[in-house]
Design an enzyme around this catalytic site. Structure first.
Site, PDB file in Angstrom:
ATOM      1  N   ILE A 179      -7.478  -7.527  -8.818  1.00 24.49           N
ATOM      2  CA  ILE A 179      -7.627  -6.324  -9.644  1.00 24.49           C
ATOM      3  C   ILE A 179      -8.038  -5.131  -8.794  1.00 24.49           C
ATOM      4  O   ILE A 179      -7.607  -4.000  -9.051  1.00 24.49           O
ATOM      5  CB  ILE A 179      -8.611  -6.572 -10.802  1.00 24.49           C
ATOM      6  CG1 ILE A 179      -8.070  -7.715 -11.676  1.00 24.49           C
ATOM      7  CG2 ILE A 179      -8.781  -5.314 -11.647  1.00 24.49           C
ATOM      8  CD1 ILE A 179      -6.642  -7.515 -12.169  1.00 24.49           C
ATOM      9  N   ASP A 180      -8.853  -5.336  -7.766  1.00 27.56           N
ATOM     10  CA  ASP A 180      -9.091  -4.262  -6.803  1.00 27.56           C
ATOM     11  C   ASP A 180      -7.762  -3.780  -6.221  1.00 27.56           C
ATOM     12  O   ASP A 180      -7.488  -2.584  -6.137  1.00 27.56           O
ATOM     13  CB  ASP A 180      -9.987  -4.748  -5.664  1.00 27.56           C
ATOM     14  CG  ASP A 180     -11.472  -4.580  -5.964  1.00 27.56           C
ATOM     15  OD1 ASP A 180     -11.812  -3.805  -6.875  1.00 27.56           O
ATOM     16  OD2 ASP A 180     -12.279  -5.230  -5.294  1.00 27.56           O
TER      17      ASP A 180
END
Length: 407
Positions: A179-180
């Site tokens: 998700i980063d």
């Protein structure tokens, strides 16, 4: 610099991964990226170690491998933002750039006179991208956010991993901070879109990207499965919720991925696997039928795959045009002829380690090719260069800033 964004200048006020990943994408595309770091400590990810890089004699340096993953192509300057003089340096740099990337908590930079409205007042055309855990609005905007939290809160962990009722079952995070990385990719796209819009309108704008929003968007087909049925999808290991067979199978000496994305591929598989009776059976002849009878067809295919080695299956399936592949370790990835042929492993000189191996950009351009020339910087490596060449400071002024601990 070469690349499609070689005319763009970026000020990277971010740290750790999501926003630095976006800034690295822009650097890969040719942008001149100046990374602002805290004096002495620098980006938080410089402490995400071991492992550290080793120098040419095999000695361990203080350069973390994690930091190098998201900061190639950048120049590093150290600035103390807590001091008015440091804040002024950043404002001076902001006048010279096209894009600012930051991932401070909501409102933090505004306290230093470095928020969007502050920078817009001195550079109306600025593209200002803020990356946070939860966004600039909403009841939880002030919460700190990390990838792991977003994977859980955004539902991704509930559909990742083995089935709850099997050994090893239960929510699992993805093996990289996906998700980063996804948020960084969304930020990269948004920045490029804003630059394209500015080229037509002359107007800059503020971009608001968050980890939670990105995770929710990343649910993709799983979200649509929920909308269509009203039932939350569940983790099913390496299987696919909508396609069968699209999963891993054990072979006589290892494992293999089989990806039959349509009925034609399943028929081709059945031909080379000598099981055409399955393709003709109404229980398995269509993807819809196979999804409905997932457990039965999987059990039958498990027995078939155990009859040959992984290498034998790969050869047969490749010849038949059926999508398949081995499950590589990271070391094996960088031994793959295709990976090497595509330039996905690169090596650059490094100020401290002598040289550093890095993952190359996956973006290929016919007219504006990406050329990797600048390695991840040592902390403050380019402070003097940026102060003198970009901000036109004299040698005496630079010395004074250092004496005061501003840089």
């Amino acid at each position: 610099m070469s690349g499609p964004l070689s005319h763009i200048k970026v000020l990277d006020l971010s740290r750790v991964l999501a926003a630095p990943w976006a800034a690295q994408n822009l650097a890969d595309l040719g942008a001149d990226v100046i990374k602002v770091e805290r004096p002495v400590k620098g980006d938080d990810s410089r402490a995400f170690a071991p492992p550290f890089l080793k120098d040419t004699e095999g000695n361990v340096t203080r350069e973390s491998a994690y930091y190098c993953a998201a900061n190639r192509g950048k120049r590093s300057i150290t600035v103390d933002l807590s001091k008015p003089e440091g804040q002024q340096l950043v404002r001076d740099l902001a006048r010279e750039v096209d894009v600012i990337l930051e991932n401070y908590k909501v409102g933090d930079l505004a306290r230093y006179g470095l928020g969007y409205e502050d920078i817009k007042a001195i550079n109306p055309a600025i593209i200002y991208c803020s990356v946070t855990g939860f966004g600039q609005t909403g009841p939880e905007k002030d919460r700190p956010g990390y990838d792991f939290m977003a994977q859980g809160m955004g539902g991704l962990m509930s559909v990742t991993g083995e089935r709850d009722d099997l050994p090893g079952g239960g929510p699992q995070r993805v093996g990289v901070p996906i998700i980063d990385l996804t948020t960084g990719m969304y930020a990269s796209i948004a920045i490029c879109a804003a630059l394209a819009n500015r080229a037509v309108t002359g107007k800059g704008q503020w971009i608001d990207v968050s980890l939670l929003d990105s995770c929710v968007a990343f649910l993709a087909n799983q979200a649509m499965n929920y909308f269509a049925t009203g039932e939350s999808p569940k983790a099913i290991g390496n299987a696919h919720p909508n396609i069968v067979p699209y999963q891993t199978f054990k072979t006589s000496d290892g494992a293999l991925i089989l990806a039959c994305g349509n009925d034609n591929l399943f028929n081709k598989f059945c031909e080379v696997a000598d099981c055409m009776h399955l393709a003709k059976d109404p229980l398995y002849s269509t993807n819809g039928a196979r999804v409905k009878n997932r457990e039965a067809i999987t059990a039958l295919l498990n027995e078939i795959f155990l009859t040959r080695t992984t290498r034998e299956w790969v050869k047969l399936l490749d010849q038949a045009g059926v999508a398949n592949g081995p499950i590589n370790t990271v070391a094996q990835v960088f031994e793959e002829p295709q990976v090497l042929a595509r330039g996905m492993k690169i090596e650059l000189p490094h100020a401290v380690a002598g040289k550093v191996s890095l993952v190359g950009s996956p973006m290929k351009f016919s007219e504006t090719p990406i050329v990797h020339e600048v390695p991840p910087p040592a902390l403050g490596q380019h402070t003097d260069e940026i102060l003198t060449k970009v901000l036109k400071k004299t040698t005496e002024q630079v010395a004074a800033l250092k004496a005061q601990g501003i840089v």
